[in-house]
Design an enzyme around this catalytic site. Structure first.
Site, PDB file in Angstrom:
ATOM      1  N   LYS A  95      15.540  21.988 -10.395  1.00 29.95           N
ATOM      2  CA  LYS A  95      14.941  20.718 -10.800  1.00 29.95           C
ATOM      3  C   LYS A  95      15.887  19.807 -11.569  1.00 29.95           C
ATOM      4  CE  LYS A  95      11.094  19.526 -10.638  1.00 29.95           C
ATOM      5  NZ  LYS A  95       9.831  19.997 -11.193  1.00 29.95           N
ATOM      6  N   SER A 152      14.509  21.843 -15.646  1.00 29.85           N
ATOM      7  CA  SER A 152      13.304  22.622 -15.905  1.00 29.85           C
ATOM      8  C   SER A 152      13.704  23.972 -16.458  1.00 29.85           C
ATOM      9  CB  SER A 152      12.522  22.794 -14.609  1.00 29.85           C
ATOM     10  OG  SER A 152      11.666  23.914 -14.700  1.00 29.85           O
ATOM     11  N   HIS A 154       0.829  -1.215   0.000  1.00 34.43           N
ATOM     12  CA  HIS A 154       0.000   0.000   0.000  1.00 34.43           C
ATOM     13  C   HIS A 154       0.863   1.264   0.000  1.00 34.43           C
ATOM     14  CE1 HIS A 154      -3.275  -2.753   1.345  1.00 34.43           C
ATOM     15  NE2 HIS A 154      -2.307  -3.281   2.052  1.00 34.43           N
TER      16      HIS A 154
END
Ligand code: ARG
Length: 475
Positions: free
Chosen positions: A286, A280, A159
């Protein structure tokens, strides 16, 4: 006005509408079959000569002519013509222009229907071999990494919540197994691909005394197809390949999702090499895991192509229908997407740095050894359900005091169960936890090492590393 260049217009009195010509042509994409088309024609002509339908002189002229055409196409010197519709008629018509009468005899005893079915099978067979080689290369880079990380501890997830500690090597070998079944599926599909439809002609076979077994031998087919109507019609072999390809892409998309998560600031489990990331244009900080994202995205195209092929086949009456011309572009797109995804992955993994400290810390923080404590109590005669409840309370206590289970004192632990003794700390450590799962298929480092050895042996057997095959850098 008739266009007398066409190979089928004897019964026609009007020229083809220009829009129709553009709509029906396939040469703009099926030219990609040319090597297989020429191989099929050479085998066919050789067989026709051996049964006496062609003279050896005619055969030699055809074979030489086709080989010259192949050389020209290879070199980009061949002029393709849309008005000649497809790859088959382009090649046949240029052959006749070049060698004269003999060229007009090549199509004896066959039809484009069995011709195209043969070409596509030859192409899929060749592509399966390349795909399997690419899967093997990726498996090797995974095994190399698993070898290095055989005792690296990370949180295992269910999960996406921390479940139990596992070794990173074990996790990587799960990827290896997924790809192993993919390779199996391709190899299995190949058996049904490698049956020769040639000789079925349009659908009913031919009145000429052909020797199909000979043609099959020349082309490396395992056997000839058993029914002429079926074999010009069905593309199930292609759909099987597309299904195996889709599953492989689904596997790659799952690996990709993990890499995307793991390379994020929230996880920091891995650092993907700069050469495999992009930045980016607005956010200077980034570094994006584009390869993983693109592969995840490209899985959609392959699944879409599978679904196009299934719907294309559905409801088609026997035997050949022109619908089947629409099988080529999805097929080529599957091949290109799958091969490039596998290749880029095999290069990216060795360039990925593993942050062992971060993985370990995440496993520690997540109370990953709670099950080990419960199992410990069970070994001391506490029923499992009671043990589960006891450990649940101990975890709540640890959370409240912001500590790991192994950081609680023995006295504290004993307030939850008198069955706990000093030796509990052996099972509360991450190392103790993974080492104790030492059965076949378990996550213990010694088992990972063993699995790595077995995987290497297997790969050496099914795909011996050649001089230019990537083997990774770990050993
Ligand atoms: N271009 C066709 C295809 O891809 C070749 C076979 C066409 N046969 C025919 N009778 N029109 O399926």
């Amino acid at each position: 006005m008739k266009n007398s260049a066409k190979l089928w217009d004897g019964r026609f009195t009007e020229a083809t509408d220009a829009l129709v010509e553009a709509f029906t042509e396939s040469v703009s994409f099926d030219r990609r079959l040319y090597r297989h088309d020429i191989a099929g024609s050479i085998a066919h002509a050789t067989m026709l000569a051996s049964v006496g339908v062609l003279t050896t002189g005619e055969r030699d002229a055809i074979v030489r002519g086709l080989e010259a055409i192949r050389t020209d196409i290879d070199a980009g010197r061949f002029e393709w013509s849309t008005s000649l519709e497809d790859v088959h008629m382009n090649i046949e018509s240029v052959l006749t222009q070049r060698i004269g009468e003999a060229g007009k005899k090549l199509h004896t005893g066959r039809s484009r229907n069995d011709q195209v079915a043969t070409d596509v099978r030859l192409l899929v067979r060749a592509e399966i071999d390349e795909v399997v080689a690419a899967v093997r290369a990726l498996q090797r880079s995974i095994v190399d990494l698993a070898d290095r990380e055989h005792d690296t501890i990370m949180p295992g997830f269910t999960h996406l919540q921390t479940a139990q500690p596992v070794t990173f090597g074990h996790h990587l070998l799960a990827w290896y197994e997924m790809l192993e079944r993919d390779a199996e599926r391709f190899v299995d599909a190949r058996k049904r691909v490698n049956r020769m439809p040639l000789g079925s002609a349009a659908l009913a076979g031919t009145s000429f005394p052909i020797d199909r077994d000979m043609t099959a031998r020349l082309l490396g087919f395992d056997t000839v197809s058993a029914n002429s109507i079926d074999s010009v019609s069905d593309r199930d072999f292609l759909i099987e390949f597309a299904a195996a390809a889709s599953l492989a892409m689904v596997h790659l998309s799952r690996m990709s999702e993990e890499l995307v998560l793991w390379s994020s600031a929230q996880f920091e489990f891995v650092d993907i090499g700069d050469a495999f990331c992009t930045g980016s244009s607005i956010m200077p900080q980034k570094k994006n895991p584009d390869i993983a994202e693109l592969v995840r995205g490209k899985s959609a195209r392959v699944i879409g192509n599978l679904s196009a092929l299934l719907v294309l086949m559905k409801g088609q009456p026997l035997a050949y229908n022109r619908d089947n011309q629409e099988d080529k572009e999805p097929l080529f797109d599957i091949v290109d997407t799958l091969k490039s995804s596998l290749l880029v992955y095999a290069r990216m993994l060795p360039a990925t740095r593993v942050r062992r400290d971060r993985m370990r810390e995440a496993a520690r923080r997540g109370y990953a050894t709670a099950t080990d404590l419960a199992d410990y109590l069970v070994r001391r005669a506490v029923p499992f359900r009671d043990a589960h409840a006891v450990v649940g309370r101990a975890v709540r206590h640890a959370i409240e005091s912001e500590r790991d289970l192994s950081e609680l004192s023995l006295d504290e632990l004993r307030t939850f169960s008198a069955a706990i003794d000093e030796d509990v700390f052996e099972v509360l450590t991450l190392e103790g936890s993974v080492a104790s799962r030492a059965h076949r298929g378990g996550t213990a480092p010694e088992r990972v090492r063993e699995a790595v050895r077995a995987a290497r042996e297997h790969l050496d057997q099914v795909a011996p590393p050649g001089p230019d095959q990537p083997t990774g850098g770990a050993h």
